[in-house]
Write an enzyme that holds these catalytic residues in place. Structure first.
Site, PDB file in Angstrom:
ATOM      1  N   CYS A 176       0.737  -0.968  -0.016  1.00  0.00           N
ATOM      2  CA  CYS A 176       0.059   0.046  -0.033  1.00  0.00           C
ATOM      3  C   CYS A 176       0.773   1.293   0.036  1.00  0.00           C
ATOM      4  CB  CYS A 176      -0.924  -0.094   1.090  1.00  0.00           C
ATOM      5  SG  CYS A 176      -1.947   1.499   1.239  1.00  0.00           S
ATOM      6  N   CYS A 188      -0.441   3.979   2.274  1.00  0.00           N
ATOM      7  CA  CYS A 188      -0.260   3.911   3.405  1.00  0.00           C
ATOM      8  C   CYS A 188       1.242   4.059   3.886  1.00  0.00           C
ATOM      9  CB  CYS A 188      -0.572   2.468   4.114  1.00  0.00           C
ATOM     10  SG  CYS A 188      -2.054   1.586   3.434  1.00  0.00           S
ATOM     11  N   ASP A 189       2.163   3.627   3.197  1.00  0.00           N
ATOM     12  CA  ASP A 189       3.655   3.622   3.546  1.00  0.00           C
ATOM     13  C   ASP A 189       4.716   4.541   3.081  1.00  0.00           C
ATOM     14  OD1 ASP A 189       2.674   1.681   5.449  1.00  0.00           O
ATOM     15  OD2 ASP A 189       2.903  -0.036   4.025  1.00  0.00           O
TER      16      ASP A 189
END
Ligand code: NAP
Length: 320
Positions: free
Chosen positions: A134, A137-138
């Site tokens: 992701c 997200c990261d």
């Protein structure tokens, strides 16, 4: 053994647990069946910085632990185990867990989707420690660092382009010479000079699980067999997702990719069956959107049961 319920929820990611919280607070006595990957995809991540309410972020497993405890606090019954079969052809619906059978008037499906993985042992071992599925997200954790994105579809192009905001260089690793992505997504990525194209390459190894972090990848060119080691600190696997819908094949309407089709909120093609989270969302796939759709499914389910209790025609949504 047979059990009779008003509501069963299958799946224990943010969508399922939010549906459990809301329906428990609405006194529907939900039974939530966790599934084999209890907690869902967030159990594979480390720090979650984009779930509102946690200024300093929260570890994925801790967030799921909190959601679970919150749902239980209001009386949601959470059961370990995996559903092996469902029958939605007539009411009450039938849910089978091994030798156990549960009958229920309504069902909320929150079985999620699983990111496809390349299949290297180090990929799982380093998930959340340099390996991610992701970018949203990261990506932020890789400021000024070199990373790789694997895949040749729209997701890979989108993630690679997005990740150039943070990374100093993004190595795009794709197993063929041609990209699968749409022209516009390809062009956007091709115009980005931070992307290094590693076409016709596969990752043979991600190093170094012994150190607990990503230090390099070992590439193999599938045309000439040449091997290259690329030092970097992150690997984003973007080779697609698979919705967890095999239990519902031929019982619910799905799109061409196997995602459950919903209408009027979370309603599926079978009255009394609702779907929320990634199992019906190919687009957003975020914890917060999954949680939001879990809330929608809970409210839709509550109104459906209310309509039944009042003798109104089934599945007629009660408008505000
Ligand atoms: P996808 O289109 O199925 O592409 C998957 C890519 O991963 C392909 O290039 C495939 O290679 C590669 N791949 C699959 N298995 C692999 C493996 N084991 N090892 C190495 N590479 C592997 O998936 P997606 O990119 O996630 O897109 C899914 C859908 O969402 C598509 O319909 C896409 O258009 C849509 N989407 C749209 C947008 C947008 O418009 N903004 C953004 C993201 C996704 P091959 O090409 O060799 O098969």
């Amino acid at each position: 053994m047979s059990d009779s319920r008003q509501l069963v929820i299958i799946g224990s990611g943010p969508a399922g647990l939010t549906a459990a919280l809301y329906t428990a607070r609405a006194n529907l006595n939900p039974l939530l069946i966790e599934g084999l990957e209890a907690g869902g995809q967030l159990m594979l991540t480390t720090l979650v910085e984009n779930f509102p309410g946690f200024r300093d972020g929260i570890m994925g497993p801790d967030l799921m632990g909190e959601m679970r405890a919150q749902a239980e606090r209001f009386g949601a019954e959470i059961r370990q185990g995996d559903v092996t079969a469902v029958d939605l052809r007539k009411e009450p619906f039938r849910i089978v867990m091994g030798s156990e059978e549960i009958r229920t008037r309504t069902l909320i499906i929150a079985t999620g989707a699983s990111a496809r993985l390349i299949g290297l042992p180090a990929e799982r071992a380093l998930m959340g420690h340099g390996v991610s599925t992701c970018a949203t997200c990261d990506g932020y954790f890789f400021k000024g660092q070199e990373i790789a994105v694997v895949g040749g579809g729209d997701s890979a192009m989108e993630e690679a382009t997005f990740l150039t905001r943070f990374a100093s260089k993004v190595h795009l690793v794709h197993r063929r010479g041609d990209l699968r992505a749409s022209k516009i997504m390809q062009e956007r990525a091709l115009a980005n000079d931070k992307i290094v194209w590693r076409l016709n390459n596969v990752i043979d190894e991600i190093r170094d699980p012994a150190q607990g972090q990503v230090s390099s990848i070992l590439l193999r060119n599938v045309v000439d067999g040449e091997r290259t080691e690329v030092p970097l600190s992150g690997v984003f696997v973007a080779i697609g997702h698979r919705p967890n819908t095999s239990l519902f094949t031929d019982q619910l309407e799905m799109d061409a990719h196997g995602y459950i089709l919903t209408h009027d909120g979370s309603r599926t093609s079978v009255p009394g069956v609702f779907a929320c989270g990634d199992v019906q969302d190919r687009v957003y796939r975020q914890a917060i959107t999954a949680a939001g759709s879990g809330c929608m499914a809970a409210i839709d389910c509550e109104r459906y049961l209310e309509a039944l209790a009042q003798g109104l025609p089934e599945a007629v949504p009660i408008e505000n």
